[in-house]
Motif scaffolding. Structure first.
Motif, short mmCIF file in Angstrom:
data_model
loop_
_atom_site.label_atom_id
_atom_site.label_comp_id
_atom_site.label_asym_id
_atom_site.label_seq_id
_atom_site.Cartn_x
_atom_site.Cartn_y
_atom_site.Cartn_z
N TRP A 46 0.86 -1.20 0.00
CA TRP A 46 0.00 0.00 0.00
C TRP A 46 0.89 1.24 0.00
N ASP A 47 0.29 2.38 -0.30
CA ASP A 47 1.07 3.60 -0.46
C ASP A 47 1.27 4.36 0.84
N GLY A 48 0.91 3.77 1.96
CA GLY A 48 1.08 4.43 3.25
C GLY A 48 -0.08 5.31 3.64
N ASN A 49 -1.02 5.51 2.73
CA ASN A 49 -2.17 6.36 3.00
C ASN A 49 -3.19 5.59 3.84
N ALA A 50 -3.72 6.22 4.87
CA ALA A 50 -4.69 5.56 5.74
C ALA A 50 -6.11 5.62 5.19
N ALA A 51 -6.33 6.38 4.13
CA ALA A 51 -7.68 6.51 3.57
C ALA A 51 -8.17 5.15 3.07
N SER A 53 -9.48 2.16 0.89
CA SER A 53 -9.30 1.88 -0.53
C SER A 53 -9.69 0.44 -0.83
N ARG A 78 0.89 2.05 -5.84
CA ARG A 78 1.21 3.47 -6.04
C ARG A 78 -0.03 4.25 -6.47
N GLY A 80 -2.87 3.90 -5.14
CA GLY A 80 -3.75 4.06 -4.00
C GLY A 80 -4.53 2.83 -3.59
N ARG A 82 -4.86 -1.03 -2.06
CA ARG A 82 -4.16 -2.01 -1.25
C ARG A 82 -4.11 -3.31 -2.04
N GLY A 128 -7.80 -0.34 6.72
CA GLY A 128 -7.81 0.61 5.62
C GLY A 128 -8.54 0.11 4.39
N GLU A 250 -6.68 8.07 -9.82
CA GLU A 250 -5.24 8.26 -9.66
C GLU A 250 -4.48 7.36 -10.63
#
Length: 491
Positions: A46-51, A53, A78, A80, A82, A128, A250
């Motif tokens: 995952w891209d580290g984003n907590a949103a 997905s 990348r 977005g 997971r 997430g 994205e």
């Protein structure tokens, strides 16, 4: 001479460093976490984003692994998503063997579908995760992920790479993208047939829609069954399909890694040759006459499969590894009998050269492949299979080193010797297709072995003779085969 060797060595180091930088850049910004889903090993990207997905479950084909699917895993992460990639039963680092009847839908296929559904269930519980799940599978796994999606009502985004599946109907899966390589003629026909179930007038490159069913078949240019996994076209099409299905937008830049993996291997090979020049020079062995050479190639090519299919009985827990052991043993025995000389004579073996070849061939190339391309570091159980295979592959490569001329052979000599073993294995697969058809899937492994490791062995043989090269290449070939094919338990 010294300056030339130093130049080649430095060029190899620079190429290795630049390729590693590019390959690590492709991983930058992507977080990974290894996890176990029951007994199934998996990696979350995952891209580290907590949103929240969607999660894409990624599954490899026969004799593949999570590493082989990394181009998709990294690109989708990348963007977005997971991504949850896993080693299927018997493959990679999965400790549980494949089992059941590989030719029956209710046999091995059913077990693989059940495993994939367990991974899908785990994907829904990932921190997430939005609850939406898509599946992506290559080759063998294209059929598995389609069947798993049909059994999961809320999984209607399916991507099948190099697809062959009898489970596709005009109504399901609801959304199906099929990506084939340009050089996969038979699978392109399968993909087109699936597309024309929805619209009989549709052609490759079209998207067909009928009610809630949407289907697309596309072709990645100038690639085959493995190259399709590293194609920028494959990556772009897959991400675009998912974005449309999940209404996301994205689109990160494509970071194709196939060329850099090749550059890394070339760089490692380049650093090897100058080091062999530091070894003591040994006189080259006297080559066989052309008549004996052709006899040593033609006889085993025909006799090994003829004898092998008659006496073969499964005895190793890795699919077709036992037949390969038998075939290579027969092939080597016939070749050595024709040549009339055991290739290792007293005082001929360079232990330093052997250690050098194993260091480059197993450690450096092995670690590189395992991180970026394919599972190469064996589990404990596979070490026993590798040891068994080496009993046949070492004599085979020792005989091959004489037949191919090792470091001194002409190009046609090496080419004919390489083609002969592939033809011989193909004959066995044709004689008993149901039992030995999987042997054909070893061809990419053997071709890569000859192109990469064979180049190392030739450089060593030019300096030290055939003994160290033949033994080292035999051990490496056993390793490559032992880590490639899946563990299998009958029943």
């Amino acid at each position: 001479m010294v300056s030339r060797q130093l130049t080649v060595f430095l060029a190899g180091l620079i190429l290795v460093a630049f390729a590693l930088w590019q390959l690590e850049q492709a991983r930058s910004g992507v977080s990974t976490r290894d996890m176990d889903i029951g007994a199934t090993p998996a990696t979350l990207y995952w891209d580290g984003n907590a949103a929240p997905s969607p999660v894409v479950v990624v599954s490899h084909g026969f004799a593949g692994s999570r590493q082989l699917m990394q181009a998709f895993s990294l690109h989708l992460a990348r963007a977005g998503y997971r991504v949850l990639a896993f080693d299927a039963l018997g493959h990679g680092r999965n400790p549980m063997p494949m089992s059941g009847d590989v030719t029956a839908i209710d046999g091995t296929t059913a077990l693989l579908v059940a495993e994939t559904r367990r991974v899908i269930a785990a994907a829904r519980q990932i921190a997430g995760a939005s609850g939406d799940v898509a599946v992506l599978g290559h080759s063998m796994a294209s059929d598995i992920v389609i069947r798993a999606a049909l059994a999961e009502p809320d999984v209607d985004n399916v991507i099948a790479i190099s697809m062959f599946s009898e489970a596709v109907t005009p109504q399901a899966p609801a959304r199906l993208l099929v990506v084939s390589g340009e050089w996969e003629a038979r699978l392109r026909t399968v993909a087109l047939s699936a597309l024309q179930q929805v619209d009989p007038e549709a052609d490759e490159g079209d998207t067909a829609t009928s009610g809630d069913v949407q289907r697309r078949a596309t072709v990645s240019p100038a690639v085959e069954h493995v190259g399709v996994l590293f194609s920028a076209h494959s990556l772009r099409e897959s991400l675009d399909w998912l974005n449309r299905g999940f209404q996301r937008s994205e689109v990160p830049s494509v970071e194709p890694t196939g060329g850099w993996i090749l550059a890394l291997l070339i760089g490692i090979v380049l650093t090897f040759r100058p080091l062999t020049a530091r070894l003591p020079q040994r006189p080259a062995a006297e080559p066989p006459t052309t008549k004996r050479l052709l006899l040593a190639i033609g006889l085993p090519m025909l006799l090994a499969p003829a004898i092998g299919v008659l006496v073969f009985r499964p005895f190793l827990p890795v699919l077709v590894a036992d037949y390969l052991l038998l075939h290579f043993a027969l092939y080597a025995g016939i070749q050595l009998a024709v040549l009339g000389r055991w290739p290792v004579q007293r005082g001929e073996l360079s232990w330093t050269g052997l250690a050098l070849l194993l260091t480059w061939g197993l450690l450096f190339i092995g670690v590189a492949l395992d991180r970026y391309a394919a599972s190469f570091l064996p589990t404990g159980e596979r070490l026993l299979v590798i040891a068994a295979l080496s009993l046949a592959t070492v004599p085979f490569m020792l005989a091959d080193s004489q037949v191919s001329g090792a470091g001194a052979g002409r190009w046609w000599q090496r080419l004919v010797a390489r083609l002969a073993i592939l033809v011989s294995l193909a004959i066995a697969a044709v004689i008993k297709p149901e039992e030995l058809g999987f042997v054909l899937l070893v061809f990419p492994v053997i071709l890569l072995f000859f192109l990469v490791h064979g180049t190392l062995g030739r450089a060593l043989a030019q300096r030290t003779g055939t003994a160290a090269s033949g033994i080292g290449l035999g051990l490496i070939l056993a390793w490559a085969l032992g880590v490639s094919f899946p563990f299998f338990a009958a029943g």
